[in-house]
Scaffold this motif. Structure first.
Motif, PDB file in Angstrom:
ATOM      1  N   SER A   1      43.078  43.075  43.924  1.00 62.12           N
ATOM      2  CA  SER A   1      42.109  43.082  45.018  1.00 62.12           C
ATOM      3  C   SER A   1      40.951  44.034  44.739  1.00 62.12           C
ATOM      4  O   SER A   1      39.816  43.732  45.093  1.00 62.12           O
ATOM      5  N   ILE A   2      41.223  45.174  44.095  1.00 59.13           N
ATOM      6  CA  ILE A   2      40.088  46.062  43.831  1.00 59.13           C
ATOM      7  C   ILE A   2      39.196  45.496  42.737  1.00 59.13           C
ATOM      8  O   ILE A   2      38.000  45.755  42.726  1.00 59.13           O
TER       9      ILE A   2
ATOM     10  N   TYR B   1      37.103  33.529  36.973  1.00 60.30           N
ATOM     11  CA  TYR B   1      37.735  32.600  37.904  1.00 60.30           C
ATOM     12  C   TYR B   1      36.719  31.591  38.427  1.00 60.30           C
ATOM     13  O   TYR B   1      35.530  31.877  38.501  1.00 60.30           O
ATOM     14  N   ARG B   2      37.223  30.437  38.858  1.00 60.85           N
ATOM     15  CA  ARG B   2      36.368  29.491  39.559  1.00 60.85           C
ATOM     16  C   ARG B   2      36.356  29.896  41.028  1.00 60.85           C
ATOM     17  O   ARG B   2      37.332  30.459  41.514  1.00 60.85           O
ATOM     18  N   TYR B   3      35.251  29.621  41.734  1.00 61.64           N
ATOM     19  CA  TYR B   3      35.118  30.216  43.060  1.00 61.64           C
ATOM     20  C   TYR B   3      36.179  29.737  44.041  1.00 61.64           C
ATOM     21  O   TYR B   3      36.717  30.529  44.810  1.00 61.64           O
ATOM     22  N   ASP B   4      36.515  28.436  44.015  1.00 61.93           N
ATOM     23  CA  ASP B   4      37.513  27.963  44.980  1.00 61.93           C
ATOM     24  C   ASP B   4      38.889  28.535  44.659  1.00 61.93           C
ATOM     25  O   ASP B   4      39.687  28.810  45.558  1.00 61.93           O
ATOM     26  N   GLN B   5      39.151  28.766  43.370  1.00 62.70           N
ATOM     27  CA  GLN B   5      40.433  29.376  43.009  1.00 62.70           C
ATOM     28  C   GLN B   5      40.496  30.815  43.480  1.00 62.70           C
ATOM     29  O   GLN B   5      41.547  31.299  43.922  1.00 62.70           O
ATOM     30  N   LEU B   6      39.336  31.486  43.427  1.00 67.74           N
ATOM     31  CA  LEU B   6      39.265  32.863  43.905  1.00 67.74           C
ATOM     32  C   LEU B   6      39.609  32.938  45.380  1.00 67.74           C
ATOM     33  O   LEU B   6      40.411  33.767  45.820  1.00 67.74           O
ATOM     34  N   MET B   7      39.012  32.033  46.159  1.00 67.60           N
ATOM     35  CA  MET B   7      39.270  32.033  47.597  1.00 67.60           C
ATOM     36  C   MET B   7      40.716  31.663  47.890  1.00 67.60           C
ATOM     37  O   MET B   7      41.346  32.239  48.773  1.00 67.60           O
ATOM     38  N   ARG B   8      41.237  30.711  47.126  1.00 68.93           N
ATOM     39  CA  ARG B   8      42.624  30.305  47.332  1.00 68.93           C
ATOM     40  C   ARG B   8      43.549  31.482  47.068  1.00 68.93           C
ATOM     41  O   ARG B   8      44.468  31.754  47.840  1.00 68.93           O
ATOM     42  N   LEU B   9      43.295  32.199  45.974  1.00 68.97           N
ATOM     43  CA  LEU B   9      44.147  33.331  45.624  1.00 68.97           C
ATOM     44  C   LEU B   9      44.135  34.365  46.747  1.00 68.97           C
ATOM     45  O   LEU B   9      45.178  34.881  47.149  1.00 68.97           O
ATOM     46  N   GLY B  10      42.944  34.640  47.278  1.00 65.75           N
ATOM     47  CA  GLY B  10      42.846  35.672  48.310  1.00 65.75           C
ATOM     48  C   GLY B  10      43.553  35.281  49.594  1.00 65.75           C
ATOM     49  O   GLY B  10      44.345  36.038  50.134  1.00 65.75           O
TER      50      GLY B  10
END
Lengths: 204, 342
Positions: B208-209, B305-314
Motif C-alpha cells: 500500500s505504501i 500494473y495495469r490500472y484496472d488491476q491496480l484498483m481490483r487489488l486495492g
C-alpha cells in the motif's frame, strides 16, 4: 496564555475568512480549496481546545476523503464562468429570498433555544480531565459501552446508504470484456498447449 | 526593571522558540541530505540490478552527483504555462514538499528523541499522508493540460483507494498496542516486533505504501509510456525539484512509518549484549534504509500494473483481507485476554 490567544484568533479569523471566500470565489475549484483551508483551521481550533482526536479525524475524513471527492467532481465539471455571471442578476431575487427565509428561521430557532436543566445529568458522562486520560480513550470508552447501539445503528444507516448509491449507479453493459483472474490462474497447460508431431513438408 | 521583564520574556518565549527552531532545522537538514542521497542510492541500486556502473563521474563514486543535480535544477528557468492557473500551479509543489516535511515532527528516531510526542501521533501521520493527494491533484488541474490532468485523476483515485487498507492495517497494530502514541507503539514491541505476529499486514502495508507514494509498480500517475510524465509534465526547475524532493521525502516517511509500526522503531532485534550497544537512532536508520532498498528493489524488478488491476487489488483483495484481519486480531486479543491495559 498570550500565545494561545493569538493562535485562537489566527485560526478563528482564518476559518471565517476562508469560509467567506468559499462563497465569494469566482472559480469553483478555488472555492473547494478555500473550504479545505477552513477545515484545516477548524482542526487547529479543536487542537487548541484539547480535542486532538476530533482534530485529526476532521482532517482525515473531511480533508483527506470528502474534499478530495468534491475537488474531483468540481474539477471535471466544465463550467463557463461568463455564463454563470450572466445568470446572476436573474436568479438573485429568488436566491436572496430563500437566504433571508433561512436566516429568519435560524434566528427563531436559536432565539428560542433553552437547554433543559437536566440535560447535563442525563447525557453527560463525566469525562476525566485530558491530562489523565487521552481523549481518544475517553471517547472510546463512552462510545463503545454506553452508546454502542446508537453507534452500530449509525453504522448500519451508512451501510444502507452506500448500498443504495451503488445499486443506483451500477449498470451492466454488454460487450465489455472483463478479466477473470481466477479463470486465468486456473488454466492448466493441457487446456491451452498441445504438442503435435509435424511430419516434414505436410503442415500441422 | 525593564531588564527583568526582558529576562522573563526571554525565558518564557524566546528561549523555547530558539530551541524548537534549532530542532526543526536539524530535522530538515538531515532529511534533505537523506533525500539527496536516496536519489543517488536509487540510481546506484538500479544500475547494479541492470549490471551498469551508474553515476560515477561527479566526485568519488559519484557522491557529489545529487549536489550537481540540485544546482542544475536551481539555475534553470521556471516556466509558467500560458493557460495555467498561476497561484494553484505554484502552490501545488509547495504543498507536496511541505507535507513531506511536517510529518517528521512526530517521528521518534530514538527513545525520547522526537520533536512533538503527541497522543495521536499515528493519526497525525495518517492525516498528513492522506493530504499528499492534494499536491498531485492541484498540479494536474492547474497545468490546464490533458496529460497532467489524466495523471492527477489516476493518482487521486489510486491514493484514496490504498489509504483505506492502510487505515485498517494501522487499526490492527493499534489493537495490539492500545495507544495512538508512536513512542508507545515502539515500546509495545519490546518482546516481539509486530512483523512476526502480523506478517500478512506487513506485506499489505508495504504494497500500500508503494501505491500511496506513486512508486513503481504503481507509478501510473506518471506512467511515461502513456501520459508523457503525468501530473508534473508542465513543471520545470525549482517547482519540479520540489515535487521530486516531496516524492522522495514521502518515501522516507512511509519507510519510517513501516519501521515504527512493524519493525520495532529504534529497538534492537534482541535485547542482548552486542545488539544493544548500538544506539537507537542507528537501528532506526538501518531499518528505514532496508525498507527504502526494498522500494528500489521492487522498482528494478517489477513491471508496471495495469490500472484496472491496480484498483481490483486495492478494493477487492486488500480491503476485504485487511478488514478480516482486523476482526481476527480483535477476536484473538479478546479471547486470550491480551487486551493491552493503559
Amino acid at each position: 496564555m498570550i500565545v494561545q490567544a493569538l493562535a485562537f484568533y489566527l485560526f478563528a479569523g482564518m476559518t471565517i475568512a476562508s469560509a467567506v471566500m468559499v462563497i465569494a470565489a469566482r472559480n469553483p475549484v478555488h472555492s473547494v480549496l478555500f473550504l479545505i483551508l477552513a477545515f484545516f483551521n477548524s482542526a487547529g481550533l479543536f487542537v487548541l481546545m484539547g480535542a486532538e482526536f476530533l482534530a485529526m479525524i476532521l482532517v482525515v475524513v473531511y480533508v483527506g476523503a470528502v474534499a478530495v471527492l468534491f475537488l474531483f467532481v468540481v474539477m471535471m465539471l466544465d463550467i463557463d464562468l461568463v455564463e454563470i455571471r450572466q445568470g446572476f442578476l436573474q436568479y438573485m431575487p429568488i436566491g436572496g429570498l430563500v437566504g433571508i427565509i433561512l436566516l429568519v428561521e435560524l434566528l427563531f430557532v436559536l432565539g428560542a433555544w433553552i437547554a433543559v436543566p437536566e440535560t447535563a445529568a442525563v447525557t453527560g458522562v463525566p469525562l476525566p480531565p485530558p491530562e489523565q486520560v487521552p481523549n481518544t480513550r475517553a471517547l472510546g470508552v463512552v462510545l463503545y459501552t454506553k452508546y454502542v447501539y446508537l453507534f452500530q445503528a449509525s453504522g448500519l444507516i451508512l451501510l444502507v446508504a452506500m448500498i443504495g448509491a451503488i445499486v443506483l449507479t451500477l449498470r451492466r453493459r454488454d460487450g465489455v470484456r472483463r478479466q477473470s483472474i481466477s479463470g486465468q490462474i486456473g488454466r492448466r497447460r493441457e487446456d491451452s498447449v498441445e504438442i503435435k508431431k509435424v511430419p516434414n513438408r505436410s503442415g500441422a | 526593571m525593564a531588564n527583568d521583564s526582558l529576562m522573563i520574556f526571554w525565558e518564557g518565549y524566546g528561549l523555547p522558540t530558539v530551541i524548537i527552531v534549532a530542532q526543526i532545522v536539524a530535522i530538515i537538514v538531515a532529511l534533505l541530505l537523506s533525500v539527496a542521497y536516496l536519489t543517488l542510492a536509487e540510481r546506484k541500486v538500479l544500475s547494479a540490478a541492470q549490471m551498469r556502473k551508474g553515476p560515477n563521474v561527479v566526485g568519488p563514486f559519484g557522491l557529489l552527483q545529487p549536489i550537481a543535480d540540485g544546482v542544475k535544477l536551481l539555475f534553470k528557468e521556471t516556466i509558467l504555462p500560458a493557460g495555467a492557473n498561476r497561484v494553484v500551479f505554484i502552490a501545488a509543489p509547495m504543498i507536496t514538499f511541505i507535507l513531506a516535511l511536517i510529518a517528521w515532527a512526530v517521528i521518534p528516531i530514538g527513545p525520547g528523541i522526537v520533536l512533538a510526542d503527541i497522543n495521536v501521533g499515528i493519526l497525525y501521520l495518517f492525516a498528513i499522508s492522506s493530504l499528499g493527494v492534494y499536491g498531485v491533484i492541484m498540479a494536474g488541474w492547474a497545468s490546464n493540460s490533458k496529460y497532467p490532468f489524466l495523471g492527477a485523476l489516476r493518482s487521486a483515485a489510486q491514493m484514496v483507494s490504498y489509504e483505506v487498507s492502510m487505515g485498517f492495517v494501522i487499526i490492527t497494530v493499534l489493537i495490539c498496542v492500545g495507544s495512538l502514541n508512536l513512542t508507545d507503539i515502539v515500546m509495545a514491541q519490546q518482546t516481539v516486533w509486530f512483523v512476526v505476529p502480523l506478517l500478512p499486514m506487513f506485506v499489505i502495508f508495504f504494497v500500500s505504501i508503494l501505491a500511496e507514494t506513486n512508486r513503481s509498480p504503481f507509478d501510473l500517475p506518471e506512467g511515461e509510456s502513456e501520459l508523457v510524465a503525468g501530473f508534473f509534465l508542465e513543471y520545470s526547475a525549482i517547482p519540479f525539484a520540489l515535487f521530486y524532493l516531496g516524492e522522495y521525502g514521502n518515501m522516507i516517511l512511509m519507510s519510517a512509518m513501516t519501521a515504527i509500526l512493524f519493525l520495532g522503531g529504534w529497538l534492537p532485534p534482541v535485547d542482548v549484549a552486542p545488539f544493544n550497544w548500538i544506539p537507537g537512532p542507528i537501528w532506526f536508520a538501518g531499518k528505514v534504509a532496508f525498507i527504502l532498498f526494498c522500494f528500489l528493489w521492487v522498482r528494478a524488478t517489477m513491471p508496471r500494473y495495469r490500472y484496472d488491476q491496480l484498483m481490483r487489488l486495492g478494493w477487492k483483495v486488500f480491503l476485504p483481507f485487511s478488514l478480516f484481519w482486523v476482526v481476527l486480531t480483535a477476536g484473538v486479543v479478546v479471547a486470550f485476554d491480551w487486551v493491552p491495559q493503559p
